[in-house]
Scaffold this active site. Structure first.
Site, PDB file in Angstrom:
ATOM      1  N   TYR A  48       0.958  -1.189  -0.026  1.00  9.36           N
ATOM      2  CA  TYR A  48      -0.108   0.036   0.075  1.00  9.36           C
ATOM      3  C   TYR A  48       0.776   1.239   0.035  1.00  9.36           C
ATOM      4  CZ  TYR A  48      -4.191  -2.675   0.863  1.00  9.36           C
ATOM      5  OH  TYR A  48      -5.264  -3.288   0.642  1.00  9.36           O
ATOM      6  N   LYS A  76       2.818 -14.982   4.960  1.00  7.52           N
ATOM      7  CA  LYS A  76       2.950 -15.857   3.706  1.00  7.52           C
ATOM      8  C   LYS A  76       4.358 -16.043   3.608  1.00  7.52           C
ATOM      9  CE  LYS A  76       0.887 -18.315   0.390  1.00  7.52           C
ATOM     10  NZ  LYS A  76       0.358 -19.491   0.521  1.00  7.52           N
ATOM     11  N   ASP A 122      -3.696 -17.649   3.437  1.00  4.91           N
ATOM     12  CA  ASP A 122      -4.852 -18.325   2.996  1.00  4.91           C
ATOM     13  C   ASP A 122      -5.581 -19.186   3.829  1.00  4.91           C
ATOM     14  OD1 ASP A 122      -2.234 -19.516   2.934  1.00  4.91           O
ATOM     15  OD2 ASP A 122      -2.519 -20.667   0.934  1.00  4.91           O
ATOM     16  N   ASP A 158      -6.327  -5.896   5.541  1.00  4.56           N
ATOM     17  CA  ASP A 158      -7.390  -5.092   4.972  1.00  4.56           C
ATOM     18  C   ASP A 158      -8.514  -6.326   4.564  1.00  4.56           C
ATOM     19  OD1 ASP A 158      -8.908  -3.499   3.571  1.00  4.56           O
ATOM     20  OD2 ASP A 158      -7.434  -2.964   2.011  1.00  4.56           O
ATOM     21  N   ASP A 207     -12.085  -7.126   6.244  1.00  3.70           N
ATOM     22  CA  ASP A 207     -13.606  -7.125   5.372  1.00  3.70           C
ATOM     23  C   ASP A 207     -14.213  -8.363   5.503  1.00  3.70           C
ATOM     24  OD1 ASP A 207     -12.957  -4.539   5.227  1.00  3.70           O
ATOM     25  OD2 ASP A 207     -12.778  -4.917   2.678  1.00  3.70           O
TER      26      ASP A 207
END
Length: 333
Positions: free
Chosen positions: A123, A169, A202, A226, A230
């Site tokens: 970001y 990850k 994941d 993020d 959500d």
């Protein structure tokens, strides 16, 4: 005690006044100061986040930001004001709780917190393109990783929780995500009362979708945080009811409902103020250290919803106006 109100665009102008009125009912001495930012501000002034707004936010030490619209195309000179505000105020930790609400579609067994690093990762917006190849820079630093891990641990304990999951990850990105994971592990060693584990992002997404009740708190880099927050919001009734708080070490916190400016319903008087109200509750609890007032506000929101008083996005044809919901909530306060 001061609060800078930045309604922004669309329904932000409808939900921020409701949250401000509730705050005044709880803390009559609070000083509210208005400021401008957003797409419409950019159209009028050429600035999405005017210098005067930034100065007022710093002076107040706390902000309630409503919502922001974004153009459907790249506009020279325009930058998201909420992203800029977070960076300018160094509000590096984004707190996103998902809690039980007495509405259809919300799970009744979930009480979790996702802490998202708020300043770096993909970001940072450093991209370049060479013909058919585009490249984005993913930046992870030890300093930012340690400070968000510390914020996660402190907030976890303040909420009476003791289990933290580090999301990464590192099996694919051992240098960047590996650094984030290792820094979080290092910081967590200073909190022996917290049980620390880790999940690949994941797997974390799958488990959040399948069995969210198993989690108390997760800490994640910006992009993963993020997306996962959500996803988690779906268990609390959806993004329209999701609250957040951005905070850091600079002494300025930003309470921010997660929903957008909702131009399709803006001005119709049916916007749902719950996310703004719960964002103010986060501000009361974690920034101003006023847990009693935070609890009063949260209970008033839940009691109002439990009485069947809700806006149309929650109650459908039986829904009430924003003003009617506010009146019922203020009566409970």
């Amino acid at each position: 005690m001061k609060l800078c109100l930045i309604p922004g665009d669309g329904i932000g102008r409808e939900v921020v006044p409701v949250a401000a009125a509730a705050l005044q009912r709880l803390l009559p001495a609070v000083q509210l100061q208005q400021a401008d930012a957003g797409w419409e501000c950019f159209v009028r002034t050429g600035q999405a986040l005017p210098d005067a707004t930034l100065a007022r936010a710093r002076e107040c030490g706390a902000v309630l930001f409503g919502a922001v619209s974004s153009p459907a195309r790249k506009v020279e000179g325009y930058r998201s004001p909420i992203v800029a505000l977070r960076r300018e105020l160094n509000a590096y930790a984004n707190l996103r709780p998902t809690c039980t609400l007495p509405i259809a579609g919300a799970r009744q067994d979930v009480d979790m917190l996702i802490v998202r690093e708020n300043t770096e990762d993909l970001y940072i917006g450093e991209e370049q393109r060479d013909g058919d190849t585009a490249i984005a820079i993913k930046r992870i630093t030890a300093a930012a990783s340690r400070r968000v891990a510390r914020a996660a641990c402190e907030t976890l304990l303040a909420r009476g929780m003791h289990r933290l999951v580090i999301v990464h990850k590192a099996n694919i990105m051992p240098l960047t995500d590996g650094l984030f994971r290792d820094c979080c592990r290092e910081v967590a060693q200073s909190y022996p009362q917290i049980e620390v584990s880790e999940l690949l992002v994941d797997t974390a997404a799958y488990q959040l979708a399948r069995a969210p009740q198993q989690f108390q708190a997760l800490v994640a880099p910006n992009l993963y945080g993020d997306i996962l927050s959500d996803l988690a919001a779906a268990h609390g009734g959806g993004l329209g009811l999701a609250a957040s708080l951005n905070q850091g070490d600079a002494g300025v916190a930003i309470a921010e409902p997660v929903h957008g400016s909702a131009p399709d319903i803006a001005g119709q008087g049916v916007a749902n103020p719950v996310a703004a109200l719960l964002s103010v509750a986060l501000l009361l609890r974690h920034t101003w250290q006023r847990p009693d007032e935070a609890q009063r506000l949260e209970h008033a929101v839940r009691d109002t919803l439990a009485a069947g008083i809700a806006t149309p996005d929650v109650a459908g044809a039986a829904g009430v106006s924003t003003a009617a919901f506010a009146q019922a909530l203020l009566a409970r306060l």
